[in-house]
Design a protein around this motif. Structure first.
Motif, mmCIF file in Angstrom:
data_model
loop_
_atom_site.group_PDB
_atom_site.id
_atom_site.type_symbol
_atom_site.label_atom_id
_atom_site.label_comp_id
_atom_site.label_asym_id
_atom_site.label_seq_id
_atom_site.Cartn_x
_atom_site.Cartn_y
_atom_site.Cartn_z
ATOM 1 N N SER A 170 0.965 -1.513 -0.471
ATOM 2 C CA SER A 170 0.247 0.134 -0.098
ATOM 3 C C SER A 170 0.733 0.956 0.130
ATOM 4 O O SER A 170 0.142 2.529 0.107
ATOM 5 C CB SER A 170 -0.842 0.095 1.557
ATOM 6 N N LEU A 177 -6.540 1.832 -3.087
ATOM 7 C CA LEU A 177 -6.345 1.980 -1.073
ATOM 8 C C LEU A 177 -7.523 1.073 -1.058
ATOM 9 O O LEU A 177 -8.081 -0.031 -0.039
ATOM 10 C CB LEU A 177 -6.130 2.362 -0.518
ATOM 11 N N SER A 269 -3.030 4.346 4.353
ATOM 12 C CA SER A 269 -2.331 3.123 3.526
ATOM 13 C C SER A 269 -3.077 2.128 4.823
ATOM 14 O O SER A 269 -3.657 2.211 5.691
ATOM 15 C CB SER A 269 -0.739 3.178 4.025
#
Length: 477
Positions: A170, A177, A269
């Motif tokens: 990520s 995402l 993230s």
């Protein structure tokens, strides 16, 4: 619970730790690795040095522990990349470190896709992340082999597998995402659509086996370093946050199981993917913390991090430092920014300069905390911190003063490795709840503000003006 060998492969060193099922630390071995800082913002590491440090530290830790190891896990740097030959495992390039700013031009050339990148990834189009450096390697160094983050290469050398974890993926600028999968559209933005990419594994998954540290042992519980520290500090509920003071300083806040986006300039993230559920986090970065201290050491202003408090003056004597020695990340995202000292006179001493650097690190952390508060709607009265620089009472007091909050210090310098232990425990025992996998702890010490809110606000206003005047403003005129 199983006995775990956790290896934290970081920017300035590699740490191997063996922890048994009763939370006892049986051994810790730390080996230094030294990045090369190059003109033009380059920061590189020798991949072989990284691998050797992993193998040597792990083997020594196992010998010193004298216990059978049930699982091996690896926490990694996150955004450091290299090209390597998948047939032989040999590196084809240096490792381009997350601090490296040479891919800034690659990002500038793709400015028209900045909004798309932000929507899809939760990140900012910046050379801090993996994909621009991957493109830079392809443009400047080699078209051969595969180009991946350093964890994938290290894991391949240990297990023969071709894998990364959900948290590390990520951080790439080419992972969606919302889905947690590689994005063909974003890969094409960076001209990486034809690259072989590793499988994205969950953070509680056994991904292979290794005989590198003795008997064949399962390898799993993979995670990026800062997310490992987030779990170690038991930041399991939305809004709970920590700041790690290592080579850089990294403030992460747990945002729960919904894919969050920041409205304040932070990165978003994956925190971890465990038990079939993905948790997310917001994070902000201070690119140079311990690396700024090492810079002071190289200049002869301090003998090393343990001497910071003796070297720092009681106050900075009017000196302000913007320690943007590797650019500025959140919330400015100015890779072109450079460091500055202002307010110096003939009465300025080396102690004033050292203190100003520490105050500048603390000021950046305070800016990140403000961003986190705007995104989460909460401003905690207590902040959790970990990392080697938490040994500096001067720095921790400055952080408490500028945050206007109590700062509680994690009792071990090894939060990342201990967080990796928790993920490995989850991988080894699918029935173990993540909260029960975390090694127990209580704060080692705490700091409360010694200055008032008005004085803190006045300093931060002056420091922010210095950022605009010297680190960013002149570059953007």
């Amino acid at each position: 619970m199983t006995t775990v060998l956790a290896i934290d492969q970081g920017t300035s060193g590699t740490k191997a730790m063996v922890v048994d099922g009763s939370d006892r630390v049986l051994s810790v071995v730390e080996l230094p690795v030294r990045p090369r800082y190059l003109p033009g913002g380059g920061v590189e590491q020798d991949p072989q040095e990284l691998l050797d440090s992993v193998l040597e530290s792990g083997r020594r830790a196992v010998r010193e522990a004298g216990a059978a190891i049930g699982c091996v896990t690896l926490a990694n740097q996150g955004e450091t990349v290299l090209a390597w030959d998948p047939a032989t495992g040999e590196p084809l390039t240096p490792a381009i470190v997350w601090q490296d700013r040479r891919a800034a031009e690659i990002c500038a050339e793709r400015a028209e896709w900045a909004d798309l990148v932000a929507r899809r990834t939760g990140l900012v189009l910046d050379p801090y992340f993996s994909a621009p450096k991957m493109r830079w390697i392809r443009d400047r160094l080699t078209g051969g082999g595969v180009v991946t983050t350093s964890d994938t290469w290290l894991l391949h050398r240990l297990t023969g597998e071709f894998v990364t974890d959900a948290a590390t993926a990520s951080r790439s600028l080419v992972t969606d995402l919302d889905t947690g999968a590689w994005s063909p559209e974003l890969l094409d933005v960076f001209g990486l659509g034809d690259e072989a990419l590793p499988r994205i594994a969950a953070c509680d998954e056994i991904v292979g086996e290794t005989a590198a540290f003795g008997a064949r042992t399962p390898v799993g519980g993979l995670v990026v370093d800062q997310q490992a520290a987030l779990l170690a500090q038991r930041c399991l509920a939305p809004g709970e946050a920590k700041c790690t003071f290592g080579t850089g300083a990294f403030l992460l806040a747990n945002m729960g199981t919904g894919p969050a986006r920041s409205g304040s300039g932070l990165a978003a993230s994956v925190a971890w993917r465990v038990r079939g559920t993905t948790s997310y986090c917001l994070d902000g970065q201070v690119p140079t913390a311990a690396s700024a201290v090492r810079w002071l050491q190289d200049l002869g202003l301090v003998g090393g991090a343990p001497e910071l408090d003796r070297a720092a003056a009681d106050g900075a004597g009017g000196v302000l430092c913007v320690p943007a020695l590797a650019g500025l990340s959140a919330p400015w995202w100015a890779p072109e920014a450079t460091a500055s000292f202002t307010g110096m006179t003939l009465s300025t001493t080396s102690g004033h300069l050292v203190r100003a650097v520490l105050d500048g690190i603390a000021a950046q952390v305070a800016e990140l905390a403000d961003c986190t508060a705007r995104d989460t709607g909460a401003r905690p009265s207590t902040r959790r911190v970990d990392g080697g620089l938490t040994r500096s009472r001067v720095l921790m007091q400055a952080v408490a003063d500028l945050l206007q909050a109590r700062v509680e210090v994690y009792p071990s310098e090894h939060a990342t490795a201990l967080g990796a232990v928790a993920f490995a425990r989850c991988a080894a025992d699918p029935a173990l709840p993540p909260a029960d996998a975390v090694v127990g702890w209580a704060p080692a010490t705490g700091y409360t503000p010694r200055i008032g809110a008005g004085e803190a606000a006045e300093f931060r206003a002056r420091w922010t003006a210095a950022v605009e005047d010297s680190a960013i403003g002149k570059e953007r005129k």
